[in-house]
Design a protein around this motif. Structure first.
Motif, PDB file in Angstrom:
ATOM      1  N   GLY A  29       0.609  -0.844   0.198  1.00 12.82           N
ATOM      2  CA  GLY A  29      -0.151   0.158  -0.636  1.00 12.82           C
ATOM      3  C   GLY A  29       0.674   1.581   0.340  1.00 12.82           C
ATOM      4  O   GLY A  29       2.120   1.328  -0.135  1.00 12.82           O
ATOM      5  N   ALA A  30       0.136   1.822   0.065  1.00 14.79           N
ATOM      6  CA  ALA A  30       0.839   3.674  -0.041  1.00 14.79           C
ATOM      7  C   ALA A  30       0.982   3.902   1.336  1.00 14.79           C
ATOM      8  O   ALA A  30      -0.344   4.432   1.795  1.00 14.79           O
ATOM      9  CB  ALA A  30       0.240   4.800  -1.040  1.00 14.79           C
ATOM     10  N   THR A  31       1.784   3.675   1.921  1.00 19.56           N
ATOM     11  CA  THR A  31       1.730   4.682   3.640  1.00 19.56           C
ATOM     12  C   THR A  31       2.173   5.632   3.244  1.00 19.56           C
ATOM     13  O   THR A  31       3.868   5.656   2.943  1.00 19.56           O
ATOM     14  CB  THR A  31       2.257   3.634   4.410  1.00 19.56           C
ATOM     15  N   ALA A  32       2.128   6.340   5.031  1.00 16.54           N
ATOM     16  CA  ALA A  32       3.099   7.542   4.764  1.00 16.54           C
ATOM     17  C   ALA A  32       3.974   7.126   6.152  1.00 16.54           C
ATOM     18  O   ALA A  32       5.228   7.210   5.307  1.00 16.54           O
ATOM     19  CB  ALA A  32       2.171   8.907   6.649  1.00 16.54           C
ATOM     20  N   ASN A  33       3.951   6.084   7.434  1.00 19.13           N
ATOM     21  CA  ASN A  33       5.015   5.968   7.617  1.00 19.13           C
ATOM     22  C   ASN A  33       5.723   3.952   7.785  1.00 19.13           C
ATOM     23  O   ASN A  33       6.359   3.774   7.391  1.00 19.13           O
ATOM     24  CB  ASN A  33       4.966   5.787   9.681  1.00 19.13           C
ATOM     25  N   GLY A  34       4.922   3.617   6.408  1.00 21.11           N
ATOM     26  CA  GLY A  34       4.696   2.508   7.000  1.00 21.11           C
ATOM     27  C   GLY A  34       3.607   1.432   7.093  1.00 21.11           C
ATOM     28  O   GLY A  34       3.237   1.466   8.322  1.00 21.11           O
ATOM     29  N   GLY A  35       3.574   0.625   6.466  1.00 20.26           N
ATOM     30  CA  GLY A  35       2.200  -0.766   6.148  1.00 20.26           C
ATOM     31  C   GLY A  35       2.741  -2.196   5.819  1.00 20.26           C
ATOM     32  O   GLY A  35       3.131  -2.080   4.763  1.00 20.26           O
ATOM     33  N   LYS A  36       2.219  -2.933   6.237  1.00 16.78           N
ATOM     34  CA  LYS A  36       2.676  -4.079   6.199  1.00 16.78           C
ATOM     35  C   LYS A  36       1.233  -4.755   6.055  1.00 16.78           C
ATOM     36  O   LYS A  36      -0.169  -5.267   7.061  1.00 16.78           O
ATOM     37  CB  LYS A  36       4.096  -4.990   6.993  1.00 16.78           C
ATOM     38  N   MET A  37       0.393  -5.950   4.844  1.00 20.46           N
ATOM     39  CA  MET A  37      -0.670  -6.852   4.885  1.00 20.46           C
ATOM     40  C   MET A  37       0.115  -7.496   5.381  1.00 20.46           C
ATOM     41  O   MET A  37       0.975  -8.874   4.996  1.00 20.46           O
ATOM     42  CB  MET A  37      -1.076  -6.970   3.456  1.00 20.46           C
TER      43      MET A  37
END
Length: 239
Positions: free
Chosen positions: A43-51
């Motif tokens: 995804g497009a994330t500001a700080n980081g993200g994970k599925m």
């Protein structure tokens, strides 16, 4: 937190604050995989993200809500087993943001579990129940858009690098079995039923990272005050 069982209409209409910033977004528009999929979309994330997948659920791409693709999940638990053990998870670093709101679109096949549980974590490992919701049978072949859950009252979700949510298939309330989306019958449920997610977005309010810059008149008052203090000090020394 006590589970709140909500009708879909009430869930979709849950109150939320106007948000100015997107913290994370998975729109799946360019995601394409038809079988044996292992690489999860980013995804497009500001700080980081994970599925990640929960339990033995598997995934492919499928037609999305509007244009592009959606994230299609399947391989759910056998009837009467594995309550709250299979689904999909989104971890999102909310550092620098408050008043988190989750929004998404969902589409169930006829034989998918009609009930889904939304859970959240504020420490990355302990999962708490936010709500459960029912997909209506007349929506079993189309997306329900604009679903939302407001996390703004959960202060631990703010400014938190360990925040996350997950969607899990769950038994019908008060029972020990899944019911299929079509006609809400236990006999209609199948492990091969599919649940699609699209436009999964976390929005919030950015925490200001600098102090407000004083107005020119404020500077003038500050300088006048310093001048007065200096004058008083000189008078005292002269006296």
């Amino acid at each position: 937190m006590q589970i709140r069982t909500l009708a879909l209409a009430a869930f979709a209409a849950a109150s939320f604050h106007a948000q100015a910033d997107t913290v994370a977004l998975w729109d799946f528009n360019t995601f394409s995989c038809s079988s044996a999929c292992t690489d999860l979309p980013k995804g497009a994330t500001a700080n980081g993200g994970k599925m990640s997948m929960v339990g033995g659920a598997t995934f492919t791409s499928a037609g999305g809500s509007g244009t592009g693709s959606a994230f299609n999940t399947t391989t759910y638990a056998a009837q009467g087993a594995g309550d709250l053990t299979r689904g999909v998870q989104f971890m999102v670093d909310t550092s620098g943001y408050t008043d988190l709101v989750l929004s998404f679109s969902q589409r169930n096949s006829d034989t998918a579990s009609a009930w889904t549980a939304l859970q959240y974590t504020v420490d990355g490992s302990t999962w708490l129940n936010a709500t459960t919701f029912l997909m209506p049978s007349n929506k079993s072949t189309s997306f329900v858009d604009g679903l939302r859950f407001d996390f703004s009252s959960i202060l631990e979700a703010n400014n938190n690098e360990s925040f996350g949510v997950r969607f899990l298939a769950t038994f019908a309330p008060g029972t020990s079995e899944y019911i299929g989306t079509k006609d809400s019958l236990a006999s209609a449920y199948r492990t091969s039923g599919t649940i699609r997610y699209d436009n999964v977005m976390f929005s919030g309010t950015a925490i200001p990272d600098t102090a407000p810059i004083p107005e020119p008149q404020t500077y003038a008052l500050m300088l006048a005050g310093l001048a007065a203090v200096g004058l008083l000090a000189r008078r005292r020394r002269a006296g």
